[in-house]
Scaffold this active site. Structure first.
Site, PDB file in Angstrom:
ATOM      1  N   GLU A   1      45.327  47.698   8.033  1.00 30.89           N
ATOM      2  CA  GLU A   1      45.127  48.263   6.697  1.00 30.89           C
ATOM      3  C   GLU A   1      45.503  47.233   5.646  1.00 30.89           C
ATOM      4  O   GLU A   1      45.668  47.559   4.478  1.00 30.89           O
ATOM      5  CB  GLU A   1      45.926  49.559   6.521  1.00 30.89           C
ATOM      6  CG  GLU A   1      47.417  49.416   6.638  1.00 30.89           C
ATOM      7  CD  GLU A   1      48.147  50.725   6.364  1.00 30.89           C
ATOM      8  OE1 GLU A   1      48.135  51.576   7.250  1.00 30.89           O
ATOM      9  OE2 GLU A   1      48.727  50.869   5.281  1.00 30.89           O
TER      10      GLU A   1
ATOM     11  N   CYS B   1      48.071  53.433  10.467  1.00 28.59           N
ATOM     12  CA  CYS B   1      48.875  52.755  11.491  1.00 28.59           C
ATOM     13  C   CYS B   1      48.288  52.852  12.897  1.00 28.59           C
ATOM     14  O   CYS B   1      48.860  52.294  13.828  1.00 28.59           O
ATOM     15  CB  CYS B   1      50.298  53.307  11.498  1.00 28.59           C
ATOM     16  SG  CYS B   1      51.219  52.901  10.012  1.00 28.59           S
TER      17      CYS B   1
ATOM     18  N   HIS C   1      54.776  55.270  18.169  1.00 29.58           N
ATOM     19  CA  HIS C   1      54.675  54.620  16.864  1.00 29.58           C
ATOM     20  C   HIS C   1      56.045  54.722  16.203  1.00 29.58           C
ATOM     21  O   HIS C   1      56.710  55.756  16.263  1.00 29.58           O
ATOM     22  CB  HIS C   1      53.607  55.306  16.000  1.00 29.58           C
ATOM     23  CG  HIS C   1      53.600  54.809  14.588  1.00 29.58           C
ATOM     24  ND1 HIS C   1      53.362  53.490  14.284  1.00 29.58           N
ATOM     25  CD2 HIS C   1      53.845  55.430  13.399  1.00 29.58           C
ATOM     26  CE1 HIS C   1      53.437  53.330  12.975  1.00 29.58           C
ATOM     27  NE2 HIS C   1      53.729  54.494  12.419  1.00 29.58           N
TER      28      HIS C   1
END
Lengths: 347, 135
Positions: free
Chosen positions: A81, A113, A236
């Protein structure tokens, strides 16, 4: 989900910039408590680094371990991103740098993400369907944190690349994967904006935890496994707290999460986050051990992957620098230098 | 600063990959690429991929850089003696100036060389850094 052909990861490589800023220094500048911070410190890209240069080093390290001719790659996909160009692919630069052009598919993927694992999911499908012998998927970011915002403490830089190839050449056999997405606006960045916005605590229960736990449970159900059956579990990691809480919700032992939990030392590398954790696990895992990797991307969704490490890991592991070498290479900078390197001073 | 997109495009591969030439006749390797071997004048040259490692032959610290390079000042500029013997000029990156010394082993990395402002092209190319310590 499963592929038609048996596939796996044949090479991997990570990269983390050398600069670090302590969370306590960020807290000092903005008048916050320097003790109650989400991570110890975060990585900062140097003035000549960006998502493209980080992707290039991760790609080179992946190729060193895979030991394949770059021209045999059918795709170079970069999930990020923080594209250096709004319009112009990062992936074509990476493909040119590693010598994989011109007979190759190259593209940038975006899903906050989880852009990197989105590309990895695509790579398993691309190779697993027989369209290409090998495909390289990279997750990388030089994340933007607005000055004084809560995310400034963790928005970091780093990435990791994975080459997908035939199962018989793999260092980790792919057993299955799952993707779980909904339209949940917990974090976003509009066109022409320098910094993202987020919905504070809304990023927790209905966003991160809902997608991470559902994706994990559903894939495990498909494979007839429990999350705690795995030897290593990577989530994550936007901070230290979220992945540990997800582990608790899913009944995963804490010690299975620690080897892949890198955010306390380098912060949240966004599209690189879970993939940097996966690289750290491959640096230490033994043949026969199982690995569960769960990403999360705002907007929102999770990709989950199930692997079993093979004998090949011991042959290829030392052919490229491990993650520890990059995490251990650190030069601390103060907030003023960080502000300059990250372009936070606008004149 | 005016940008020349075609010029940078022509030099991309040289900057990205440290690609040189090797004389098919006398075996001499060259960087940058040659069309005629300066040693034996032969015209049969093949592509040669440099390994990307070397050592600092000499260096200086640039504190007043040319236009377009201010974003990373101060920086070290060096002559790098490649493992194969050729000497190339390059920037050093990821280094502490106090630690630099002639003979220090270095390796090539891809970095931003410069950018044509906020809207122009970004030029990437090789720089060298101290060899990454393995842990």
């Amino acid at each position: 989900m499963k592929t038609i052909k048996d596939v796996g990861i044949v090479g991997y490589g990570a990269y983390v910039p050398m600069y670090r800023i302590k969370n306590s220094d960020i807290a000092r500048v903005w008048g916050n408590d320097p003790v109650r911070v989400p991570v110890k410190e975060k990585s900062v890209p140097g003035p000549d680094e960006d998502a493209c240069t980080i992707a290039c080093e991760a790609a080179k390290n992946s190729l060193l371990r895979a030991g394949i001719d770059p021209h045999s790659l059918g795709a170079v996909w970069v999930g990020t991103e923080s594209k250096p160009y709004a319009v112009k692919p990062t992936a074509t630069i990476v493909a040119e740098v590693i010598g994989a052009t011109p007979a190759i598919n190259a593209a940038d993927w975006e899903f906050a993400c989880k852009a990197g694992t989105e590309a990895l999911q695509g790579a398993f499908g691309y190779v697993g369907s027989g369209m290409a012998p090998y495909a390289l998927a990279i997750g990388v970011d030089t994340a933007q944190g607005q000055p004084a915002d809560a995310l400034e403490y963790t928005a970091a830089a780093g990435g990791a690349g994975f080459i997908v190839g035939p199962a018989e050449e793999s260092l980790a056999h792919y057993e299955g994967s799952y993707s779980f997405v909904t339209d949940t606006p917990d974090f976003w960045r509009r066109q022409h904006e320098h910094y993202p916005k987020h919905a504070s605590r809304f990023t927790g229960t209905p966003a991160y935890f809902y997608h991470v736990t559902n994706a994990t449970r559903r894939m495990c159900d498909e494979l007839g496994k429990e999350p705690n059956d795995y030897d290593y579990v990577i989530f994550h990691q936007p901070n230290t707290k979220f992945p540990m809480a997800a582990a608790k919700m899913l009944g995963v032992d804490k010690e299975k999460v620690i080897p892949g939990l890198i955010s306390p030392y380098i912060g949240n590398t966004y599209a690189g986050s879970s993939l940097v954790g996966l690289a750290a696990v491959f640096d230490v895992a033994s043949p026969g051990e199982s690995v569960l990797c769960v990403s999360y991307g705002s907007g929102a969704g999770s990709d989950v992957f199930s692997f079993t490490v093979t004998e090949k890991i011991t042959e290829v592991r030392d052919k490229a620098p491990n993650l520890k070498s990059y995490v251990g290479r650190r030069l601390e900078i103060d907030y003023a230098t960080y502000a300059r390197y990250r372009g936070k001073i606008r004149m | 600063m005016p940008s020349s997109v075609p010029r940078h495009w022509r030099e991309n591969i040289k900057r990205y990959r440290l690609l040189g030439t090797k004389c098919a006749s006398c075996g001499t390797i060259h960087y940058p690429r040659r069309t005629v071997c300066p040693s034996c004048k032969a015209r049969e040259l093949e592509e040669y991929q440099f390994k990307g490692s070397g050592k600092i032959y000499s260096y200086t610290i640039i504190r007043s850089p040319p236009e377009g390079y201010e974003f990373c000042k101060p920086y070290a500029a060096a002559l790098i003696e490649l493992e194969e013997g050729e000497i190339v000029t390059a920037q050093l990156t990821d280094c502490n100036f106090d630690d630099l010394e002639i003979g220090m082993p270095v390796e090539s990395v891809i970095r931003r060389m410069f950018a044509y402002g906020e809207s122009g092209i970004i030029v990437y190319g090789y720089k060298f850094r101290p060899i990454l310590p393995r842990m």
